[in-house]
Write an enzyme that holds these catalytic residues in place. Structure first.
Site, PDB file in Angstrom:
ATOM      1  N   ASN B  77      61.782  57.048 -44.760  1.00  0.00           N
ATOM      2  CA  ASN B  77      62.206  58.450 -44.841  1.00  0.00           C
ATOM      3  C   ASN B  77      61.242  59.269 -45.662  1.00  0.00           C
ATOM      4  O   ASN B  77      60.521  58.753 -46.511  1.00  0.00           O
ATOM      5  CB  ASN B  77      63.612  58.550 -45.450  1.00  0.00           C
ATOM      6  CG  ASN B  77      63.573  58.514 -46.962  1.00  0.00           C
ATOM      7  OD1 ASN B  77      63.459  59.539 -47.628  1.00  0.00           O
ATOM      8  ND2 ASN B  77      63.643  57.308 -47.526  1.00  0.00           N
ATOM      9  N   ASN B 136      65.695  58.790 -61.626  1.00  0.00           N
ATOM     10  CA  ASN B 136      64.948  58.504 -60.403  1.00  0.00           C
ATOM     11  C   ASN B 136      63.461  58.544 -60.701  1.00  0.00           C
ATOM     12  O   ASN B 136      62.841  59.597 -60.678  1.00  0.00           O
ATOM     13  CB  ASN B 136      65.336  59.517 -59.314  1.00  0.00           C
ATOM     14  CG  ASN B 136      64.576  59.290 -58.023  1.00  0.00           C
ATOM     15  OD1 ASN B 136      63.593  58.557 -58.000  1.00  0.00           O
ATOM     16  ND2 ASN B 136      65.027  59.922 -56.952  1.00  0.00           N
ATOM     17  N   CYS B 139      61.169  57.765 -56.276  1.00  0.00           N
ATOM     18  CA  CYS B 139      60.912  58.425 -54.999  1.00  0.00           C
ATOM     19  C   CYS B 139      59.401  58.517 -54.760  1.00  0.00           C
ATOM     20  O   CYS B 139      58.687  59.145 -55.532  1.00  0.00           O
ATOM     21  CB  CYS B 139      61.548  59.814 -55.016  1.00  0.00           C
ATOM     22  SG  CYS B 139      61.390  60.635 -53.433  1.00  0.00           S
ATOM     23  N   THR B 205      62.211  52.975 -52.664  1.00  0.00           N
ATOM     24  CA  THR B 205      61.555  52.672 -51.392  1.00  0.00           C
ATOM     25  C   THR B 205      60.061  52.386 -51.557  1.00  0.00           C
ATOM     26  O   THR B 205      59.441  52.767 -52.533  1.00  0.00           O
ATOM     27  CB  THR B 205      61.741  53.838 -50.421  1.00  0.00           C
ATOM     28  OG1 THR B 205      61.294  55.030 -51.066  1.00  0.00           O
ATOM     29  CG2 THR B 205      63.189  53.995 -50.034  1.00  0.00           C
ATOM     30  N   CYS B 350      61.424  23.509 -25.744  1.00  0.00           N
ATOM     31  CA  CYS B 350      60.608  24.696 -25.511  1.00  0.00           C
ATOM     32  C   CYS B 350      59.156  24.459 -25.917  1.00  0.00           C
ATOM     33  O   CYS B 350      58.260  25.167 -25.462  1.00  0.00           O
ATOM     34  CB  CYS B 350      61.167  25.886 -26.270  1.00  0.00           C
ATOM     35  SG  CYS B 350      61.032  25.707 -28.047  1.00  0.00           S
ATOM     36  N   CYS B 353      57.498  24.221 -31.438  1.00  0.00           N
ATOM     37  CA  CYS B 353      57.120  23.469 -32.638  1.00  0.00           C
ATOM     38  C   CYS B 353      55.775  22.803 -32.415  1.00  0.00           C
ATOM     39  O   CYS B 353      54.907  22.799 -33.283  1.00  0.00           O
ATOM     40  CB  CYS B 353      58.188  22.434 -32.973  1.00  0.00           C
ATOM     41  SG  CYS B 353      58.535  21.318 -31.596  1.00  0.00           S
ATOM     42  N   CYS B 392      61.402  27.024 -34.549  1.00  0.00           N
ATOM     43  CA  CYS B 392      62.327  26.437 -33.568  1.00  0.00           C
ATOM     44  C   CYS B 392      63.471  27.407 -33.286  1.00  0.00           C
ATOM     45  O   CYS B 392      64.072  27.942 -34.211  1.00  0.00           O
ATOM     46  CB  CYS B 392      62.882  25.123 -34.089  1.00  0.00           C
ATOM     47  SG  CYS B 392      64.122  24.403 -32.993  1.00  0.00           S
TER      48      CYS B 392
HETATM   49  C1  FMN Z   1      66.978  58.988 -46.573  1.00  0.00           C
HETATM   50  C2  FMN Z   1      66.871  58.388 -47.934  1.00  0.00           C
HETATM   51  C3  FMN Z   1      66.884  59.217 -49.021  1.00  0.00           C
HETATM   52  C4  FMN Z   1      66.807  58.680 -50.308  1.00  0.00           C
HETATM   53  N1  FMN Z   1      66.891  59.513 -51.329  1.00  0.00           N
HETATM   54  C5  FMN Z   1      66.885  58.992 -52.606  1.00  0.00           C
HETATM   55  C6  FMN Z   1      67.111  59.822 -53.713  1.00  0.00           C
HETATM   56  O1  FMN Z   1      67.309  61.017 -53.588  1.00  0.00           O
HETATM   57  N2  FMN Z   1      67.120  59.281 -54.926  1.00  0.00           N
HETATM   58  C7  FMN Z   1      66.913  57.927 -55.124  1.00  0.00           C
HETATM   59  O2  FMN Z   1      66.931  57.470 -56.268  1.00  0.00           O
HETATM   60  N3  FMN Z   1      66.706  57.106 -54.082  1.00  0.00           N
HETATM   61  C8  FMN Z   1      66.707  57.613 -52.824  1.00  0.00           C
HETATM   62  N4  FMN Z   1      66.565  56.766 -51.744  1.00  0.00           N
HETATM   63  C9  FMN Z   1      66.355  55.321 -51.987  1.00  0.00           C
HETATM   64  C10 FMN Z   1      67.666  54.534 -51.909  1.00  0.00           C
HETATM   65  O3  FMN Z   1      68.562  54.929 -52.929  1.00  0.00           O
HETATM   66  C11 FMN Z   1      67.441  53.023 -52.049  1.00  0.00           C
HETATM   67  O4  FMN Z   1      66.832  52.771 -53.297  1.00  0.00           O
HETATM   68  C12 FMN Z   1      66.570  52.460 -50.970  1.00  0.00           C
HETATM   69  O5  FMN Z   1      66.880  53.059 -49.742  1.00  0.00           O
HETATM   70  C13 FMN Z   1      66.708  50.918 -50.835  1.00  0.00           C
HETATM   71  O6  FMN Z   1      68.004  50.518 -50.474  1.00  0.00           O
HETATM   72  P1  FMN Z   1      68.442  50.144 -48.955  1.00  0.00           P
HETATM   73  O7  FMN Z   1      67.489  49.105 -48.473  1.00  0.00           O
HETATM   74  O8  FMN Z   1      69.858  49.692 -49.052  1.00  0.00           O
HETATM   75  O9  FMN Z   1      68.314  51.406 -48.176  1.00  0.00           O
HETATM   76  C14 FMN Z   1      66.668  57.298 -50.473  1.00  0.00           C
HETATM   77  C15 FMN Z   1      66.640  56.470 -49.363  1.00  0.00           C
HETATM   78  C16 FMN Z   1      66.759  56.995 -48.102  1.00  0.00           C
HETATM   79  C17 FMN Z   1      66.779  56.094 -46.900  1.00  0.00           C
HETATM   80  S1  SF4 Z   2      62.364  20.914 -31.669  1.00  0.00           S
HETATM   81 FE1  SF4 Z   2      62.891  23.079 -31.466  1.00  0.00          FE
HETATM   82  S2  SF4 Z   2      60.932  24.096 -31.243  1.00  0.00           S
HETATM   83 FE2  SF4 Z   2      60.553  21.937 -30.823  1.00  0.00          FE
HETATM   84  S3  SF4 Z   2      60.774  21.714 -28.610  1.00  0.00           S
HETATM   85 FE3  SF4 Z   2      62.760  21.256 -29.501  1.00  0.00          FE
HETATM   86  S4  SF4 Z   2      63.863  23.196 -29.458  1.00  0.00           S
HETATM   87 FE4  SF4 Z   2      61.713  23.696 -29.161  1.00  0.00          FE
END
Ligand code: FMN
Ligand code: SF4
Ligand code: FAD
Ligand code: SF4
Ligand code: SF4
Lengths: 455, 435
Positions: B77, B136, B139, B205, B350, B353, B392
């Site tokens: 984002n 924060n 960001c 992020t 398959c 492996c 596998c």
């Molecule tokens: C659209 C979006 C906006 C975000 N805005 C903020 C924000 O304003 N402040 C903040 O501390 N983190 C913000 N984050 C980060 C999230 O709080 C969080 O740390 C991050 O998305 C990782 O968690 P997740 O994997 O569960 O999304 C934002 C994340 C997203 C996706």
């Molecule tokens: S062991 Fe798993 S990866 Fe190997 S041939 Fe059999 S199914 Fe396929």
């Protein structure tokens, strides 16, 4: 006295708009979204079993992965490189006993990757594209090859030879090329005029001259071809049908199933095609199933396939048997026809003798039954019209042309492949494989000769 | 029944699942719905200084990495902090907290790196009756260009300084939210602690560009023909987040500092991993944005069932349980020997492996036996690397078997030793202790 029997055979049993729906694709083409999902089920197996099970060795994991990567054109290239009739094979092949039977996803999940449908997706995408030709011809070799029979075997052979730079004269007795793809395979498998579109695509490579309406009918003709051309390939299929050999076979209303289907495939308006109210199909192979199902789709009230052995002996796969049953076609087993009963010159019933196995052999068990009917379709197998070929001096085996691993016949410079040679399974894909292997051998031989000092 | 309620640096919450500061916590409407669904707490979408609010792009602000079935693997984002008036946010926070006294309501704040700015806003935040403050410093886009967010989080001295101001101007618990866009997460964590932080939360992020449109040959997503890097989150970042949480939990300088784990949490299993590696609460953003607030019910149910099945009385009893299993490479026992075993009854043949090991590992899996397709491990070649297990397609079909002491390793011809030997003691290590 009851009313005199009148066989109820007539056209137009259905409302006119119903036919198109009945004879449309029975297996719907995959949408792009479906193709992507399905392609991603493929595990990209090492030394993939599906590929080994394909008579033309299409590199299934490669083409499926190309679909998954959004490269349908590359997928089609990979398919057509191994099998230039990949489009019709995608539709014709009984995949349930070929590639999909051995797909490891079948083992794992009871549901193979839909290889045939994915193959169709890729080839159709290419053919619908702005630049559907992917092959160019090698420099002209100056060699000329005659191909007799423009079915899958002959077409594949002609296309491969043209690619290799040779000039091909392609002869066929029928007005249209395509062989059984055009005249035999069930309409709902190759809907939308696909057979002709594919022929056009194949011929567009250049270097192939099609001579329709030319029948090989004498030894002298073959001699002339051998003189005029550097090599001859025979892909004449199986032009005649086995006879029941029972009294009453000549009565009106007793039809050859392949001819019946051929007429159906060529009909401009399916509403003009007569079909019995009650239909009996005699036989147990793919033709019996196709004839039965298509009679039903034409509006027959009841259709019954009658086979002299058990379900496990039928040449039609389990999948095809189920298709017939779900279409409302009945299948009776262990009944062999004894006599066609008629009245006023037309058939009205068939008397069958119940069979049982004595060791490997069938024997009548004593009981007989009579099944009333309006129309009888004979689907007990095709055979080679070997008379002319034998006159030409071609060695035959089991009633078909004897050919070696490369398709070489007993006559020098004459190759053969497809249904007309001995030892095959009578499948489109196998005919293609035969055509291709003969083309490779012919090409090798012609190149060898060209490199001789006097050239 | 295990207890799910937690006390996180003095902040009480009926369960450890909080919504991270992000769109799900943007306003009272969302937060009310979240609490109704069962979330234990929220960190309100980051507040800015009083004055004209920030402006977001009016085009795509999100991008995603999707699996083939279009399930979401990673999310990106370029949204900024709250684009609503400070007064509106503060009034809503106060109202929500009054209505939900048992839930944790934390407020995320980002103001310029000047003492007056923090001094001005903190009392107003405290006045809402909220339970805690999150700074924060994470960001990584937009705000960082203005000297805030990760621009602060990447400089430990700034972290310490700002944290110290906050501790001076509010009595609320102060949680410092860290950016993963650093080379060693322990330094910013230590700085936060030195500044007096009550806890850290991580990760924010990760800097990321989602891709290039093959038709236009422009990066995507884009606004008016141009794009910019965004912040990456969702399942794909979880392993990175787990590592960073673990680093802080294991660092003697920050040991005991409460950690709120964030990054790719979408199920009770994910939460379990963070808690077992030291987190006292967990925060979720992406999973809620994909599935809606109701998923917290599945997380609560799963975690409760797990704790009961394990005989653990509380979340606290789980916390840090996996930490003793984490060490440095040099302490791994080099005398242990494992071999892959293919369970033939499960194998679907398959061949993945085989080709993986053949082309890229140790040529230790057959493709044929007696001329037939057959996949079997050649123990005399296998080094137990686990590659085949990972490729596998059938769960449990290939497993690693650890050889018992005394058993002959057919690759080396040597008996497996019963005593441990790590790199610090290994004869091949010229710097080994005692060498
Ligand atoms: C659209 C979006 C906006 C975000 N805005 C903020 C924000 O304003 N402040 C903040 O501390 N983190 C913000 N984050 C980060 C999230 O709080 C969080 O740390 C991050 O998305 C990782 O968690 P997740 O994997 O569960 O999304 C934002 C994340 C997203 C996706
Ligand atoms: S062991 Fe798993 S990866 Fe190997 S041939 Fe059999 S199914 Fe396929
Ligand atoms: C009803 C029916 C349904 C079928 N369904 C399927 C299916 O679903 N899937 C599948 O894989 N297979 C199916 N088959 C089998 C498949 O069609 C054949 O195996 C395949 O067509 C064989 O190809 P071919 O080139 O050898 O022969 P054909 O397709 O029979 O082509 C032979 C060509 O040679 C021409 N010819 C014949 N004699 C002469 C002559 N003397 N001079 C000049 N030209 C001549 C014919 O006109 C024809 O065009 C079906 C067969 C039938 C009969
Ligand atoms: S066997 Fe099935 S999964 Fe394996 S490559 Fe072929 S289609 Fe794909
Ligand atoms: S563990 Fe590694 S070396 Fe052993 S068989 Fe598997 S991939 Fe090969």
């Amino acid at each position: 006295m009851s009313e005199p029997h009148r066989a109820d055979i007539r056209p137009g049993r259905l409302a006119p708009q119903t036919y198109a729906a009945h004879f449309a694709d029975h297996v719907a083409p995959l949408t792009e979204a479906q193709a992507l999902l399905e392609a991603n089920r493929c595990l990209y197996c090492f030394d993939a079993p599906c590929m080994q099970a394909c008579p033309t060795r299409i590199d299934v994991p490669s083409f499926i992965r190309r679909i998954a990567e959004g490269n349908a054109r590359g997928a089609a290239e990979s398919i057509l490189e191994s099998n230039p009739l990949g489009g019709s094979c995608a539709r014709d092949c009984p995949t349930e006993v070929l590639c999909e039977q051995v797909c490891v996803r079948h083992t794992q999940q009871g549901q193979p990757v839909a290889i045939g449908r994915l193959q169709r997706f890729a080839v159709d995408a290419l053919m619908a594209s702005a630049a559907p030709q992917i092959f160019t011809r090698a420099p002209a070799s100056g060699r000329r090859v005659a191909v007799v029979g423009a079915g899958p075997a002959g077409l594949a052979c002609a296309h491969a030879l043209a690619r290799a730079g040779h000039d091909v004269a392609l002869f066929d007795a029928k007005p249209k090329a395509g062989g059984l793809n055009e005249y035999g395979v069930a309409a709902y498998k190759v809907a939308g005029g696909f057979a002709q579109r594919e022929v056009e695509w194949l011929l567009a490579i250049g270097g192939i001259t099609l001579h329709s309406g030319w029948r090989l009918a004498s030894a002298a003709q073959l001699e002339a071809l051998r003189r005029e051309y550097d090599a001859v390939f025979l892909g004449v299929g199986l032009a005649s049908t086995q006879q029941l050999g029972v009294p009453g076979e000549a009565l009106e209303g007793v039809l050859d199933a392949v001819q019946f289907i051929g007429t159906l495939r060529q009909a401009e308006d399916l509403g003009t095609l007569p079909v019995g109210r009650r239909v009996l199909v005699i036989g147990g192979g793919m033709t019996a199933i196709d004839a039965g199902v298509q009679s039903k789709l034409l509006g027959a009230e009841s259709v019954t396939i009658v086979y002299r052995r058990g379900p496990q002996h039928m040449r039609a796969s389990r999948h095809e048997q189920e298709l017939a049953l779900t279409q409302g076609v009945g299948i009776l087993h262990w009944l062999a026809p004894v006599e066609v009963l008629g009245e006023g010159g037309s058939a009205r019933a068939v008397r069958f003798a119940r069979q049982r196995l004595e060791g490997e052999r069938l024997a009548p068990g004593g009981e007989e039954i009579v099944l009333e009917t309006d129309m009888i379709l004979k689907a007990i197998g095709q055979r080679l019209d070997g008379r002319v070929l034998a006159e030409c001096g071609l060695a035959l085996r089991d009633g078909r042309i004897a050919a070696d691993e490369a398709g070489r016949t007993s006559i020098a410079n004459v190759w053969a492949g497809g249904d007309c040679i001995a030892g095959g399974q009578d499948l489109t894909v196998e005919a293609v494989a035969h055509g291709l292997r003969a083309a490779r051998a012919i090409d090798r031989q012609l190149r060898g000769r060209r490199s001789r000092p006097e050239q | 029944m295990a207890r799910l309620d937690i006390d996180f640096c003095g902040i009480r919450s009926p369960n450890p699942f909080w919504l991270a500061s992000a769109p799900p916590t943007d306003k009272a409407y969302n937060v009310e719905r979240a609490f109704e669904a069962g979330w234990g707490g929220v960190v309100w979408k980051t507040l800015a200084e009083a004055g004209p609010p920030v402006v977001n792009v009016n085009g795509p602000r999100y991008g995603a990495l999707l699996a083939v079935d279009r399930s979401l693997i990673g999310f990106n984002n370029i949204e900024l902090i709250t684009d609503r008036e400070l007064e509106t946010n503060l009034a809503e926070i106060a109202a929500v907290k009054r209505r939900w006294p048992d839930r944790a309501v934390l407020v995320s704040v980002m103001v310029p790196c000047r003492e007056e700015s923090w001094k001005a806003i903190l009392p107003r935040v405290e006045d809402t009756g909220c339970d805690g403050l999150e700074l924060n410093f994470g960001c990584p886009h937009g705000m960082s260009e203005r000297g805030m967010g990760s621009a602060v989080g990447q400089v430990p001295e700034y972290i310490q300084m700002v944290t110290a101001w906050c501790k001076r101007y509010t009595r609320l618990p102060v949680i410092v939210k860290l950016t993963p866009n650093v080379t060693d997460i322990r330094f910013p964590a230590r700085a936060a602690k030195a500044g007096g932080a009550d806890a850290v939360s991580l990760i924010n992020t990760v800097n990321s560009i989602m891709g290039v449109d093959p038709d236009t040959l422009r990066m995507s997503p884009e606004v008016g023909g141009k794009g910019t890097h965004g912040g990456y989150c969702g399942p794909a970042v979880r392993p990175i987040a787990l590592h960073m949480v673990t680093e802080i939990a294991r660092d003697p300088e920050t040991a005991g500092l409460p950690i709120s784990g964030i990054g790719g949490i979408g199920s009770w299993r994910d939460a379990l991993e963070f808690i077992a590696l030291g987190a006292g609460s967990v925060q979720v953003c992406t999973a809620a944005m994909v599935f809606g607030f109701k998923i917290v019910q599945e997380m609560v149910s799963g975690l409760a069932a797990y704790l009961d099945a394990k005989g653990l009385a509380s979340v606290e009893a789980l916390r840090g349980r996996a930490l003793p299993s984490v060490t440095e490479w040099r302490y791994l026992d080099l005398n242990r020997v494992s071999k892959a075993v293919i369970h033939q009854d499960l194998c679907i043949q398959c061949g993945r492996c085989h080709i993986a090991c053949e082309d890229t590992a140790h040529q230790a899996i057959t493709a044929q036996r007696d001329g037939r397709r057959h996949f079997e491990v050649k123990e005399e070649e296998c080094v137990g690397c686990n590659l085949c297990v990972n490729v596998c397609p059938v769960p449990g079909c290939i497993t690693l078997r650890e050889l018992a002491p005394g058993e002959i390793d057919r690759r080396t011809g040597q008996a497996v030793s019963g005593t441990a030997l790590d790199w610090t003691q290994h004869p091949n290590n010229p710097l080994r202790s005692g060498a």
